[in-house]
Structures are given as C-alpha cells and as structure tokens.
Design a protein around this motif. Sequence first.
Motif, mmCIF file in Angstrom:
data_model
loop_
_atom_site.group_PDB
_atom_site.id
_atom_site.type_symbol
_atom_site.label_atom_id
_atom_site.label_comp_id
_atom_site.label_asym_id
_atom_site.label_seq_id
_atom_site.Cartn_x
_atom_site.Cartn_y
_atom_site.Cartn_z
ATOM 1 N N LEU A 79 -29.990 -0.355 16.580
ATOM 2 C CA LEU A 79 -31.938 -0.801 16.586
ATOM 3 C C LEU A 79 -31.101 -0.811 18.237
ATOM 4 O O LEU A 79 -32.880 -1.373 18.534
ATOM 5 N N SER A 80 -31.423 -1.124 18.824
ATOM 6 C CA SER A 80 -31.052 -1.563 20.138
ATOM 7 C C SER A 80 -31.628 0.150 20.678
ATOM 8 O O SER A 80 -32.813 0.191 21.410
ATOM 9 N N GLN A 81 -31.660 1.442 20.246
ATOM 10 C CA GLN A 81 -32.025 2.369 20.876
ATOM 11 C C GLN A 81 -33.761 2.825 19.243
ATOM 12 O O GLN A 81 -34.484 3.478 20.265
ATOM 13 N N LEU A 82 -34.115 1.346 18.574
ATOM 14 C CA LEU A 82 -34.819 1.738 17.730
ATOM 15 C C LEU A 82 -35.508 0.649 18.216
ATOM 16 O O LEU A 82 -37.081 0.650 17.674
ATOM 17 N N ALA A 83 -35.542 -0.046 18.583
ATOM 18 C CA ALA A 83 -35.894 -1.081 18.708
ATOM 19 C C ALA A 83 -37.298 -0.622 19.760
ATOM 20 O O ALA A 83 -37.885 0.307 20.865
ATOM 21 N N MET A 84 -38.717 -1.229 18.671
ATOM 22 C CA MET A 84 -39.810 -1.301 20.075
ATOM 23 C C MET A 84 -40.741 -2.336 20.370
ATOM 24 O O MET A 84 -40.602 -3.129 20.252
ATOM 25 N N PRO A 85 -41.083 -2.280 21.284
ATOM 26 C CA PRO A 85 -42.011 -3.059 22.028
ATOM 27 C C PRO A 85 -43.375 -3.728 21.123
ATOM 28 O O PRO A 85 -43.588 -2.462 20.954
ATOM 29 N N ARG A 86 -43.565 -4.490 21.792
ATOM 30 C CA ARG A 86 -44.697 -5.339 21.440
ATOM 31 C C ARG A 86 -46.211 -4.678 21.304
ATOM 32 O O ARG A 86 -46.929 -4.816 20.725
ATOM 33 N N ASP A 87 -46.168 -3.633 22.069
ATOM 34 C CA ASP A 87 -47.344 -2.695 22.615
ATOM 35 C C ASP A 87 -47.071 -0.993 22.157
ATOM 36 O O ASP A 87 -47.427 -0.445 22.079
ATOM 37 N N HIS A 88 -46.450 -0.852 21.065
ATOM 38 C CA HIS A 88 -45.890 -0.005 20.306
ATOM 39 C C HIS A 88 -46.797 1.440 19.890
ATOM 40 O O HIS A 88 -47.710 0.842 18.747
ATOM 41 N N ALA A 89 -47.529 1.930 19.853
ATOM 42 C CA ALA A 89 -48.083 3.158 19.225
ATOM 43 C C ALA A 89 -47.351 2.179 17.667
ATOM 44 O O ALA A 89 -49.151 2.773 16.902
ATOM 45 N N THR A 90 -47.238 2.800 17.112
ATOM 46 C CA THR A 90 -46.528 2.280 16.022
ATOM 47 C C THR A 90 -47.783 0.880 15.250
ATOM 48 O O THR A 90 -48.555 1.384 13.684
ATOM 49 N N PHE A 91 -47.837 -0.039 16.388
ATOM 50 C CA PHE A 91 -48.064 -1.486 15.955
ATOM 51 C C PHE A 91 -50.738 -1.116 15.492
ATOM 52 O O PHE A 91 -50.158 -1.207 15.242
ATOM 53 N N ALA A 92 -50.281 -0.358 16.948
ATOM 54 C CA ALA A 92 -51.483 -0.221 16.986
ATOM 55 C C ALA A 92 -51.835 1.137 16.017
ATOM 56 O O ALA A 92 -53.276 0.655 15.350
ATOM 57 N N MET A 93 -50.988 1.909 15.649
ATOM 58 C CA MET A 93 -51.032 2.772 13.947
ATOM 59 C C MET A 93 -51.872 1.581 12.724
ATOM 60 O O MET A 93 -52.284 2.205 11.940
#
Length: 264
Positions: A60-74
């Motif tokens: 999880l530490s290495q996979l954790a996404m910032p709140r502006d991660h591109a995945t969330f935009a998609m």
Amino acid sequence: MTTTQADPITIALAQLPVTKAAVDENLQTHLAYIERAAALGANVVAFPELSLTGYELALLSQLAMPRDHATFAMLTAAAVASNTVVVAGCPLHNPNGKPYIAAVICFPNGEHTFYLKQHLHEGEDTYCTPGHESGLINVNDTRIALAVCADFIHPSHSAIAAAEQADVYLASALISPGGYAKDAELLAAIAQRHQLPVLLTNHVSTTGGWQTCGNSGGWNAAGELTVKANGAQPNIVLCHIHNGALNGRVEAMTDLGHEVSSID
C-alpha cells in the motif's frame, strides 16, 4: 427511518476481476464496467474495497495515490461521460503517515472526493491509518452512506449513518467464503435495525492472499436478501431503490461482454 425520495435510483454493484498492483489494467476494467452499468441505467456504480490495486496491504505504501492522481481524473471523466457517480476502492496517500484505505467518489459534475475507512481490521493498522469522517453522498435526493469492510462490523458506524438520515447503506468489502455468512447476518441486521436498504459489493478475485466469494447484493429494510450475485463470478448487480423499497437483477459479465441472469 428512510424518508420519501423524489425519484427512483439504481445502484450498480460491480464484481470485477482485479489484478495485483496493476492499476492501469484494473482501471480499464473499471471503465468497461462503468460504461456497461450506465447503459443499464445505473445512477451509481460501486466497486469493492481497494478495487484499483487489489487488497495488497504490504504494497500500500508504494501504491498509495495522491489526491490528484491521473487515475482519479480518468474515473471522473468516465463519471461525467456516463452521467453516473462512481465509487472505487483505492489506497490514498497520507502526507502525515501511513496511507488510508479509501473510496474515491467521482461525480458527473467533474468533481471528486474521498471517503476514508474508519475502522481497521486487526493487522491493517500496521500498514494503514484510519479515517474519521462519515461518508454521506446525495444522489438524486437519495442519501447514501458509504462503508468500507470493517466499518460495518461496528454498530456505531451504521448508527451514525442512520442519525444522518441515510436512505441507503453501501458497503464495499473483501469477504471470504468462510466469512460471508456472518457478515451477511450483520448487514441484514443493519438493514432491519435502521429500516433502510443495505448493499454489499465484494471481490471475486483472489487478492492479498485471500480467496473471495462475490455474492454482492442487497437487503431490504426488513433485513431480507432481495438480490444477490451468483457467487464469485464477474457480475453487475443492479439495485433499484424507490421510497425505501429494494428490488434488483444481476447482469453477468463475460470477458467484459455481458449476458443477463435474473434473480427473483
């Protein structure tokens, strides 16, 4: 106690195959499910706990996404394009410590926000930080309270949702075959105690070393299981809710195609 809703709402519960730590691959599967659910008339599409990465606590530490991660935009772009609210599971970066187990909530107006799992299972605190704020969203005048897995084990969580006048309690989870009966009993009791529909979306893939059982579905306000997926198969469970009443059907996904399976 539920209040009268202005319009019916359809919440799609997505049982999808998830690949370990493969965010881009999992995102594409999410997008296909969102498109299909929207075509079936869903207003909301909800995915299981940590659906974008799999339940991989040690990563999880290495996979954790910032709140502006591109995945969330998609995902947000898909919510806009399909005019649906999307609730997907993700590890969320915490600048002050261990990451959160979160749900990203993407809205058709182009905005997104997060619900942070409040109650951690034993051992999760080694890798994660709990959240503290309730997750209540309003979709077409239906108030949906969000829960992630262990949240629903704690009576205070659903009691707060009821006090906030939630119309629906929506839980994203990872549940094993051996744990399903007990968890289903807890979810049915929440529905009956607070007189509101309770929905569950669960994994079908083996993830984080756990075998999962699917069985996503919904309990009506009397605590009766009204709609349920066919075990651990890729499915979309369509839950139709109006004035507190719940009915539904199951759409079985095959290689991201579809075939319909009715549950009466």
